[in-house]
Design a protein around this motif. Structure first.
Motif, PDB file in Angstrom:
ATOM      1  N   THR A   1      -8.516   5.184   3.875  1.00  0.00           N
ATOM      2  CA  THR A   1      -8.841   3.840   3.404  1.00  0.00           C
ATOM      3  C   THR A   1     -10.341   3.676   3.450  1.00  0.00           C
ATOM      4  O   THR A   1     -10.957   3.785   4.508  1.00  0.00           O
TER       5      THR A   1
ATOM      6  N   ASN B   1      -3.179  -2.854   8.735  1.00  0.00           N
ATOM      7  CA  ASN B   1      -3.937  -2.100   7.746  1.00  0.00           C
ATOM      8  C   ASN B   1      -5.402  -1.935   8.134  1.00  0.00           C
ATOM      9  O   ASN B   1      -6.187  -1.418   7.346  1.00  0.00           O
TER      10      ASN B   1
ATOM     11  N   SER C   1     -10.580  -0.566  -0.432  1.00  0.00           N
ATOM     12  CA  SER C   1     -10.175  -1.877   0.075  1.00  0.00           C
ATOM     13  C   SER C   1     -11.360  -2.817   0.205  1.00  0.00           C
ATOM     14  O   SER C   1     -12.455  -2.409   0.604  1.00  0.00           O
TER      15      SER C   1
ATOM     16  N   THR D   1      -7.570  -2.746  -3.445  1.00  0.00           N
ATOM     17  CA  THR D   1      -7.014  -3.948  -2.834  1.00  0.00           C
ATOM     18  C   THR D   1      -8.122  -4.979  -2.643  1.00  0.00           C
ATOM     19  O   THR D   1      -9.273  -4.634  -2.373  1.00  0.00           O
TER      20      THR D   1
ATOM     21  N   ILE E   1      -6.974   4.593  -0.647  1.00  0.00           N
ATOM     22  CA  ILE E   1      -7.026   3.173  -0.934  1.00  0.00           C
ATOM     23  C   ILE E   1      -8.486   2.741  -0.840  1.00  0.00           C
ATOM     24  O   ILE E   1      -9.174   3.058   0.133  1.00  0.00           O
TER      25      ILE E   1
ATOM     26  N   ILE F   1       0.831  -1.206   0.000  1.00  0.00           N
ATOM     27  CA  ILE F   1       0.000   0.000   0.000  1.00  0.00           C
ATOM     28  C   ILE F   1       0.865   1.256   0.000  1.00  0.00           C
ATOM     29  O   ILE F   1       0.593   2.228  -0.716  1.00  0.00           O
TER      30      ILE F   1
END
Length: 410
Positions: free
Chosen positions: A173, A155, A147, A200, A145, A133
């Motif tokens: 995130t 994370n 996710s 992700t 991000i 990341i």
């Protein structure tokens, strides 16, 4: 229960209570905490493993499908793996200069993992995902991000300051839903499409099936956004394929993270991916004293050799399918409201929607399996040491467990 056996069990649980006074939660891994009130027959702690079986402090043995929460793809105390580790121990575990094993293993990984052009080692999967990341943000110069799935405690930035995460960090995130590409698109629009560093994905165990389109949909979206695509292959690598879900679904990410099965239980992880992105690891830097520790490297090299010579992945699929089919047949015959879903090398117990007391029934089944000498987790991990006969024995014991539940009216 005999008096001697009862005394042994109580000593085991006394040992667990002593551990709770010394270790937060009683153990260093939250998913391993035993719940005696929920599972009266659960082992408090395990002292030995061999092949596909483990033994607790009272001497009870279990056919095991927890497998260290996934890493033990070759089974416990694999002789070839042990010998490779012993040879390396005699040469030393950590030097002040690089070991040639670093490049030797990297060459093997690049040969076998489709997305791998360069490799960076660390020690745990969550740590490696954190590194991936960070590289994505450095490469794209973007902060956000998007996710999907759990990527390890490092994370897990939600929960706010009470969880030790300032909201300013957590906000960078954003979560989106598996199989719902519109949820990823909506988050990207909300934060700004030109602000998304990476998408992700960690494969959900129960919601996946062969030829699922979502991996390709996510690849296409990452390309449209100019973001990187990162696959969390911590569990799926060296299980579905050596290259994990990305290889299985034929979709190549920009970066992928491997760990659990990579050295069949020895601690090592790897970030693999494109050279132009991976090269940043040397300058950010992503660097750790123990990343080049030689026992993990030697174990990973021997693991790869065994995989190549023995078709370990094919074995995991075959034995996993045998177990899935057998358990699902039993559930139907006993009118038990559960199903084993997902892909055979890492399937999952799921209770039918709307089933009365479904959660309690699931926990009762798991405990009954413990009582009859089978150790399950909600995620079911076969290993290379499980033979066809071991699966048949497992199914016989699970049949007895279901019969005992029915006799008690559960």
């Amino acid at each position: 229960m005999a008096i001697e056996e009862s005394s042994s069990v109580e000593r085991m649980w006394q040992g667990w209570e002593d551990a709770e006074r010394l270790l937060p939660g009683g153990t260093v891994t939250m998913s391993k905490v035993p719940n005696r009130s929920l599972h009266p027959h659960v082992p408090a702690r395990i002292v030995r493993g061999k092949g596909c079986r483990v033994w607790d402090e009272t001497g009870r043995s279990f056919i095991d499908y927890r497998n260290g929460l996934g890493p033990m793809t070759l089974g416990y105390a694999n002789e070839r793996l042990n010998q490779a580790v012993i040879r390396q121990l005699e040469l030393g575990t950590l030097y002040g200069h690089p070991s040639p094993l670093e490049a030797e293993l990297a060459e093997r990984l690049v040969e076998k993992i489709p997305c791998a052009e360069q490799v960076r080692y660390l020690k745990t999967g969550g740590e490696a995902m954190g590194g991936a990341i960070r590289m994505a943000r450095a490469y794209t110069k973007r902060p956000f991000i998007i996710s999907c799935g759990y990527h390890g405690w490092i994370n897990n930035t939600g929960g706010g300051i009470e969880k030790g995460n300032p909201p300013e960090i957590g906000a960078l995130t954003r979560a989106a839903r598996f199989g719902d590409i519109a949820s990823f698109e909506a988050v990207a629009k909300e934060v700004g499409e030109d602000q998304v560093a990476a998408l992700t994905l960690s494969m959900p165990y129960a919601d996946i099936y062969p030829n699922h389109p979502f991996y390709q949909e996510l690849r296409d979206l990452a390309d449209r956004l100019g973001a990187l695509l990162i696959f969390d292959e911590i569990v799926t690598g060296f299980r579905l394929r050596i290259g994990g879900a990305g290889e299985y679904f034929g979709v190549q990410p920009d970066l992928a993270v491997f760990s659990k099965g990579m050295a069949a239980g020895f601690p090592i992880s790897a970030i693999c991916g494109r050279t132009d992105v991976m090269s940043l690891a040397a300058t950010i830097p992503i660097s750790s004293t123990f990343a080049g520790e030689t026992v993990g490297l030697a174990a990973a090299l021997e693991t790869m050799t065994i995989y190549e010579e023995e078709d370990v992945v094919g074995h995991l699929w075959a034995r996993g399918e045998q177990l899935m089919n057998g358990l699902n047949r039993q559930f139907k015959e006993h009118v038990f409201p559960g199903e084993i879903k997902g892909l055979a090398p890492c399937s999952m117990l799921v209770m039918q929607p709307g089933a009365e007391n479904a959660s309690a029934q699931a926990e009762a089944w798991i405990d009954a399996c413990y009582e009859h000498g089978v150790s399950f987790y909600r995620v079911i991990y076969p290993n290379f040491a499980h033979s066809e006969a071991d699966i048949n024995e497992t199914l016989e014991r699970c049949e007895q467990a279901l019969a005992s539940l029915k006799s008690r009216g559960v």
